[in-house]
Design a protein around this motif. Structure first.
Motif, PDB file in Angstrom:
ATOM      1  N   PHE A  87       1.121  -1.156   0.038  1.00  0.00           N
ATOM      2  CA  PHE A  87       0.124   0.065   0.047  1.00  0.00           C
ATOM      3  C   PHE A  87       0.715   1.444  -0.149  1.00  0.00           C
ATOM      4  CE2 PHE A  87      -1.877   3.313   2.803  1.00  0.00           C
ATOM      5  CZ  PHE A  87      -3.178   3.785   1.691  1.00  0.00           C
ATOM      6  N   ILE A  88       1.601   1.361   0.827  1.00  0.00           N
ATOM      7  CA  ILE A  88       2.801   2.499   1.055  1.00  0.00           C
ATOM      8  C   ILE A  88       3.548   2.616  -0.267  1.00  0.00           C
ATOM      9  CG2 ILE A  88       4.583   3.503   2.195  1.00  0.00           C
ATOM     10  CD1 ILE A  88       3.552   2.138   4.586  1.00  0.00           C
ATOM     11  N   GLY A  89       4.070   1.500  -0.809  1.00  0.00           N
ATOM     12  CA  GLY A  89       4.744   1.526  -1.905  1.00  0.00           C
ATOM     13  C   GLY A  89       4.158   2.174  -3.187  1.00  0.00           C
ATOM     14  N   PHE A 215       9.284   1.772  -6.386  1.00  0.00           N
ATOM     15  CA  PHE A 215       8.532   0.981  -5.492  1.00  0.00           C
ATOM     16  C   PHE A 215       9.576   0.268  -4.616  1.00  0.00           C
ATOM     17  CE2 PHE A 215       6.317  -2.857  -4.574  1.00  0.00           C
ATOM     18  CZ  PHE A 215       5.001  -2.547  -4.107  1.00  0.00           C
ATOM     19  N   LEU A 216      10.428  -0.424  -5.303  1.00  0.00           N
ATOM     20  CA  LEU A 216      11.543  -0.993  -4.687  1.00  0.00           C
ATOM     21  C   LEU A 216      12.321  -0.523  -3.556  1.00  0.00           C
ATOM     22  CD1 LEU A 216      12.965  -3.533  -7.202  1.00  0.00           C
ATOM     23  CD2 LEU A 216      11.155  -3.988  -5.505  1.00  0.00           C
ATOM     24  N   VAL A 217      12.592   0.892  -3.679  1.00  0.00           N
ATOM     25  CA  VAL A 217      13.293   1.471  -2.846  1.00  0.00           C
ATOM     26  C   VAL A 217      12.277   1.898  -1.358  1.00  0.00           C
ATOM     27  CG1 VAL A 217      14.109   3.790  -2.192  1.00  0.00           C
ATOM     28  CG2 VAL A 217      14.822   2.800  -4.353  1.00  0.00           C
ATOM     29  N   SER A 218      10.990   2.076  -1.960  1.00  0.00           N
ATOM     30  CA  SER A 218      10.301   2.464  -0.850  1.00  0.00           C
ATOM     31  C   SER A 218       9.924   1.310   0.090  1.00  0.00           C
ATOM     32  CB  SER A 218       8.895   2.915  -1.289  1.00  0.00           C
ATOM     33  OG  SER A 218       7.830   2.543  -0.534  1.00  0.00           O
ATOM     34  N   THR A 219      10.082  -0.020  -0.595  1.00  0.00           N
ATOM     35  CA  THR A 219       9.573  -0.964   0.160  1.00  0.00           C
ATOM     36  C   THR A 219      10.718  -1.541   1.005  1.00  0.00           C
ATOM     37  OG1 THR A 219      10.045  -2.464  -1.633  1.00  0.00           O
ATOM     38  CG2 THR A 219       7.762  -2.023  -1.339  1.00  0.00           C
ATOM     39  N   ASN A 220      11.769  -0.956   0.799  1.00  0.00           N
ATOM     40  CA  ASN A 220      12.776  -1.544   1.581  1.00  0.00           C
ATOM     41  C   ASN A 220      13.453  -0.333   2.354  1.00  0.00           C
ATOM     42  OD1 ASN A 220      14.104  -3.980   0.643  1.00  0.00           O
ATOM     43  ND2 ASN A 220      14.031  -3.162  -1.301  1.00  0.00           N
ATOM     44  N   ILE A 221      12.761   0.634   2.736  1.00  0.00           N
ATOM     45  CA  ILE A 221      13.359   1.717   3.546  1.00  0.00           C
ATOM     46  C   ILE A 221      12.829   1.420   5.258  1.00  0.00           C
ATOM     47  CG2 ILE A 221      12.882   4.128   4.370  1.00  0.00           C
ATOM     48  CD1 ILE A 221      12.111   4.816   1.600  1.00  0.00           C
ATOM     49  N   GLY A 231       7.075   2.957  15.140  1.00  0.00           N
ATOM     50  CA  GLY A 231       7.113   1.595  15.416  1.00  0.00           C
ATOM     51  C   GLY A 231       5.793   0.766  15.361  1.00  0.00           C
ATOM     52  N   GLN A 232       4.705   1.536  15.004  1.00  0.00           N
ATOM     53  CA  GLN A 232       3.535   0.967  15.165  1.00  0.00           C
ATOM     54  C   GLN A 232       2.781   0.492  13.758  1.00  0.00           C
ATOM     55  OE1 GLN A 232       0.613   2.855  17.653  1.00  0.00           O
ATOM     56  NE2 GLN A 232       2.307   3.731  19.021  1.00  0.00           N
ATOM     57  N   ILE A 233       3.473   1.006  12.584  1.00  0.00           N
ATOM     58  CA  ILE A 233       3.025   0.502  11.283  1.00  0.00           C
ATOM     59  C   ILE A 233       4.321  -0.322  10.815  1.00  0.00           C
ATOM     60  CG2 ILE A 233       2.660   1.426   9.080  1.00  0.00           C
ATOM     61  CD1 ILE A 233       1.395   4.028  10.245  1.00  0.00           C
ATOM     62  N   VAL A 234       3.598  -1.622  10.781  1.00  0.00           N
ATOM     63  CA  VAL A 234       4.596  -2.630  10.546  1.00  0.00           C
ATOM     64  C   VAL A 234       4.791  -2.902   9.167  1.00  0.00           C
ATOM     65  CG1 VAL A 234       5.076  -5.115  10.890  1.00  0.00           C
ATOM     66  CG2 VAL A 234       3.807  -3.939  12.726  1.00  0.00           C
ATOM     67  N   THR A 235       5.842  -2.853   8.466  1.00  0.00           N
ATOM     68  CA  THR A 235       6.124  -3.153   7.169  1.00  0.00           C
ATOM     69  C   THR A 235       7.195  -4.397   7.044  1.00  0.00           C
ATOM     70  OG1 THR A 235       7.921  -1.578   6.715  1.00  0.00           O
ATOM     71  CG2 THR A 235       5.895  -0.690   6.409  1.00  0.00           C
ATOM     72  N   LEU A 236       7.357  -4.828   5.810  1.00  0.00           N
ATOM     73  CA  LEU A 236       8.316  -5.957   5.702  1.00  0.00           C
ATOM     74  C   LEU A 236       9.746  -5.735   6.337  1.00  0.00           C
ATOM     75  CD1 LEU A 236       6.602  -7.429   2.489  1.00  0.00           C
ATOM     76  CD2 LEU A 236       6.574  -8.618   4.622  1.00  0.00           C
ATOM     77  N   PRO A 237      10.454  -4.435   5.976  1.00  0.00           N
ATOM     78  CA  PRO A 237      11.416  -4.196   6.561  1.00  0.00           C
ATOM     79  C   PRO A 237      11.587  -4.184   7.816  1.00  0.00           C
ATOM     80  CG  PRO A 237      11.102  -2.756   4.735  1.00  0.00           C
ATOM     81  CD  PRO A 237       9.904  -3.577   4.976  1.00  0.00           C
ATOM     82  N   THR A 238      10.721  -3.375   8.621  1.00  0.00           N
ATOM     83  CA  THR A 238      10.463  -3.422  10.201  1.00  0.00           C
ATOM     84  C   THR A 238      10.534  -4.633  10.630  1.00  0.00           C
ATOM     85  OG1 THR A 238       8.308  -2.763  10.352  1.00  0.00           O
ATOM     86  CG2 THR A 238       9.988  -0.923  10.066  1.00  0.00           C
ATOM     87  N   GLY A 264       8.593  -7.905  -4.845  1.00  0.00           N
ATOM     88  CA  GLY A 264       9.685  -7.383  -5.750  1.00  0.00           C
ATOM     89  C   GLY A 264       9.719  -8.423  -7.173  1.00  0.00           C
ATOM     90  N   ILE A 265       9.753  -9.510  -6.651  1.00  0.00           N
ATOM     91  CA  ILE A 265       9.791 -10.512  -7.806  1.00  0.00           C
ATOM     92  C   ILE A 265       8.414 -10.368  -8.670  1.00  0.00           C
ATOM     93  CG2 ILE A 265       9.641 -13.154  -8.337  1.00  0.00           C
ATOM     94  CD1 ILE A 265      11.688 -13.444  -5.978  1.00  0.00           C
ATOM     95  N   ILE A 266       7.319 -10.453  -7.815  1.00  0.00           N
ATOM     96  CA  ILE A 266       6.050 -10.259  -8.550  1.00  0.00           C
ATOM     97  C   ILE A 266       5.813  -9.119  -9.490  1.00  0.00           C
ATOM     98  CG2 ILE A 266       3.503 -10.015  -8.503  1.00  0.00           C
ATOM     99  CD1 ILE A 266       3.617 -11.623  -5.763  1.00  0.00           C
ATOM    100  N   LEU A 267       6.321  -7.902  -8.813  1.00  0.00           N
ATOM    101  CA  LEU A 267       6.253  -6.744  -9.698  1.00  0.00           C
ATOM    102  C   LEU A 267       7.478  -6.841 -10.913  1.00  0.00           C
ATOM    103  CD1 LEU A 267       5.049  -4.299  -8.755  1.00  0.00           C
ATOM    104  CD2 LEU A 267       7.098  -3.211  -8.591  1.00  0.00           C
TER     105      LEU A 267
END
Lengths: 286, 444
Positions: A87-89, A215-221, A231-238, A264-267
């Motif tokens: 969603f964020i990405g 998108f990939l940069v955003s999903t890795n921050i 700390g309350q919004i959990v994303t894959l990197p956190t 990333g792979i799907i995208l």
């Protein structure tokens, strides 16, 4: 047809080229193999080539879900993190495109005073350490009431992504001469038609590449997400960081790592098809 | 859309202002003892949720939080929001950043911490206040300063808790050996014996690198055991104001020199420089792989849980090391001053110190009880005893007999700085100079 193509390709490759391709494939796929094995292991100690005990052998005895049972259970929060990350990405990519497309057009085609200084200025956010940006933004966002919200995280993600996107799109625009657009206008197309039928299709491969990258940069921050999400919004990197900060991968950490690579792979697969079919199929027509 | 966002945030700020005055009022009234527990519970229901920040690296603990704690709080009308963090310091930084930004209402309701992190919050005046003795379940803890067993409830790494944190778990620094690789008669019980063992088997040991607290603890134990006065932990209970730099330097010199001499015998030292793992997950990996024969960590039941999760080798056994200096401490739950849901935090803190919570935590995660067994009734003591996953190779009485207190938090900073300077950076300055410099940095 495909077979023919393969034969044609392989006959054209020298043994060295084939070897080179294999090495690259090894580098890309190699790290995944131990990860996949680890994700099914219970106890995997050196020097065993394969785990001494597998997760499935211990499954019934365990007091808490192990390995994939944990990863796929709600306890691991993987689903929540994946939804948040995608969603964020997506939103970040859309906003980033909306800001960068016009900016890149101007940067590529117009000349104005201080242009090179401006271009340098645009890359500055990449030089300042993320932690410094994170703390400073947190202070500001707390006052604005944006800390701990999706809006806050999305705004923060724009900082490291815009410089990349602008650079990529500027290069794409530079490669696209004005001639095609002028041709279309001479043939009677209005501005909207030019944009829709000429400019965008020709830009598309670059835009898709830029969007994919954003998108990939955003999903890795990690750091900015942690600070501004408090700390309350959990994303894959956190999620991944809280699991593997130890430096060793247990089975559930390996499983989560594999999940993290999925968006990333799907995208990549989708965009690969998209670039081929859309741009070269429809855009130019036959 | 942006304008709407700004409007909403302005509204939120105004609303927050109104709640702030109210939470501050509640805090004062509660600390003054004017709010009875039923009113706290009623207010907790209104607040509706509680944000607990804790180190999220343990699957067992994560599952326990979701499986046991969340439903228990649900029953009291409070939704638990467990926030998993990579390092406790991140949560402390968040509290301080929010405090500095002038938001009297932050996002952190409760942090699991001890030692330096608590000392930092205390120094910055960022704690809710003396809530722990006011909880109904405070009866499960020893608060009488005359009873020497109360020390871990009243002092956290030598820093007075002042009731601003409530004990959650008790731990002891215990080492384990792999009995497939080491014969029982060769297991060392003193630092001298460890050195002899490593002379025979070079490279088969290492400890977690300071400034990680587990590494700091190993260094402290070496310092206690090699204390030139033979007084063990005793002088290290004072704070840096009470003990002059020169005196501290004298006391820690034999320990530091021992550790420096040990370096060539540690893991990978043969290849040039010794390897110190960054934290216990990394050390567990080395121990599991047989790269080292011993693994020392905070964890009374670490072997039992390590066997249950596959992170320890099957032949792991605990042993007494170093004799008489096995540091024991507790870890705690603290409420920051800017907690947005103070009443819900109090309800959570109270539940966490119940026999029910402690027994299920012990059983499902292997984290030892933080409440004091002798304060419980018979049924409570039995519940805790039955929940224990069990010690492997040692018994509780032996561990108690060899227990030692932790070092004062201010001295921990100095010792840590000295280790980094003297051992990691291999400084040629005498220890006294290094300690003096660390003292100066401390006051800055």
């Amino acid at each position: 047809m495909a077979k023919k193509f393969n034969i044609a390709l392989s006959s054209r490759l020298s043994p060295f080229q084939k070897f080179y391709l294999l090495v690259i494939a090894g580098f890309i796929l190699g790290p995944f193999i131990p990860l996949v094995i680890q994700s099914f292991a219970f106890r995997w100690a050196w020097p065993d080539l394969l785990p001494g005990t597998w997760w499935l052998e211990q499954r019934e005895k365990a007091m808490a879900p192990l390995a994939w049972d944990y990863v796929l259970s709600p306890y691991s929060r993987v689903w929540e993190a994946t939804v948040n990350t995608v969603f964020i990405g997506t939103i970040v990519t859309a906003i980033c495109l909306a800001i960068c497309l016009p900016a890149a057009r101007v940067l590529a085609r117009e000349k104005f005073r201080g242009k090179s200084a401006f271009e340098f200025f645009l890359s500055l956010p990449l030089i300042v350490p993320e932690a410094a940006i994170g703390i400073a933004l947190l202070m500001m966002f707390i006052r604005l009431g944006l800390a701990g919200s999706y809006v806050g995280i999305i705004l923060a993600h724009l900082i490291p992504t815009i410089p990349y996107m602008v650079r990529m799109l500027t290069a794409v625009y530079q490669g696209l001469g004005r001639d095609f657009e002028e041709q279309a206008m001479i043939l009677g197309a209005n501005r909207w038609q030019v944009l829709r039928l000429v400019t965008l299709p020709m830009l598309l491969p670059g835009v898709v590449a830029g969007a994919l990258f954003t998108f990939l940069v955003s999903t890795n921050i990690f750091l900015l997400t942690f600070f501004l999400g408090q700390g309350q919004i959990v994303t894959l990197p956190t999620l991944l960081f809280s699991k593997i900060a130890g430096g060793t991968l247990d089975a559930s950490a390996a499983g989560i790592t594999l999940i993290v690579t999925l968006p990333g792979i799907i995208l990549l697969i989708i965009s690969e098809r998209f670039i081929k079919e859309e741009a070269f199929g429809k855009g130019f027509g036959n | 859309m942006k304008i709407t966002a700004i409007y909403t945030s302005l509204l939120a700020l105004v609303a927050a202002g109104a709640v702030n005055a109210d939470t501050a009022q509640f805090r004062e009234a509660f600390l003054a003892g004017e709010v009875d527990w039923a009113a706290v519970e009623a207010r907790a229901k209104d607040e509706g949720s509680v944000n607990l920040y804790y180190w999220g690296g343990s699957d067992l603990l994560n599952v326990w939080m979701d499986r046991v704690v969340a439903p228990a709080l649900e029953g009291q009308g409070v939704e638990l929001n467990p926030v998993r963090i990579t390092s406790t310091k991140d949560a402390v930084d968040l509290v301080l950043a929010e405090q500095n930004a002038g938001a009297s209402e932050g996002s952190v309701d409760m942090i699991w911490l001890n030692g330096e992190n608590f000392a930092t919050l205390k120094r910055q005046d960022a704690l809710f206040g003396s809530f722990a003795p006011l909880l109904p379940n405070a009866a499960n803890l020893e608060w009488n300063p005359e009873d020497e067993r109360s020390v871990l409830n009243l002092r956290d790494f030598g820093v007075e808790t002042g009731g601003a944190e409530v004990p959650w778990s008790g731990e002891q620094y215990v080492c384990a050996y792999n009995s497939d690789r080491v014969a029982a008669e060769n297991v060392p019980s003193t630092f001298e014996a460890l050195r002899s063992y490593l002379e025979e088997n070079p490279g088969k040991f290492t400890y977690i690198k300071p400034p990680h607290y587990i590494g700091n603890t190993f260094v402290q134990e070496a310092i206690y055991a090699l204390n030139p006065d033979g007084t063990g932990a005793e002088p290290f209970q004072q704070s840096s104001d009470q003990i002059p730099a020169a005196e501290l330097a004298r006391l820690i010199t034999p320990g530091m020199e021992y550790l420096r001499d040990l370096e060539p015998l540690l893991l990978d030292a043969a290849g040039g420089s010794p390897r110190y793992p960054e934290d216990n997950a990394a050390l567990d990996g080395l121990f599991l792989n047989g790269e080292v024969d011993f693994s020392c960590t905070f964890g009374l039941y670490s072997v039992a849980t390590g066997l249950a999760t596959g992170s320890y080798p099957e032949a792991a056994q605990q042993f007494v090391f170093p004799e008489g200096h096995m540091i024991k401490n507790k870890n705690y739950l603290a409420i920051p001053v800017n907690a947005p849901h103070p009443a819900a935090s109090l309800v959570l803190a109270n539940w966490m110190t119940s026999v029910e919570a402690q027994a299920s935590k012990l059983q499902q995660t292997g984290m030892p009880s933080g409440i004091d067994i002798w304060k419980l009734d018979e049924a409570g003591a039995k519940a805790i005893a039955e929940a224990s996953p069990g010690l492997v190779g040692v018994d509780q009485a032996t561990l108690d007999a060899n227990a030692a207190p932790d070092t004062n938090a201010t001295l921990v900073d100095v010792i840590e700085a000295t280790w980094l300077e003297y051992i990691e950076r291999d400084s040629s300055d005498p220890i006294e100079t290094i300690v003096t410099r660390a003292y100066e940095n401390l006051t800055k």
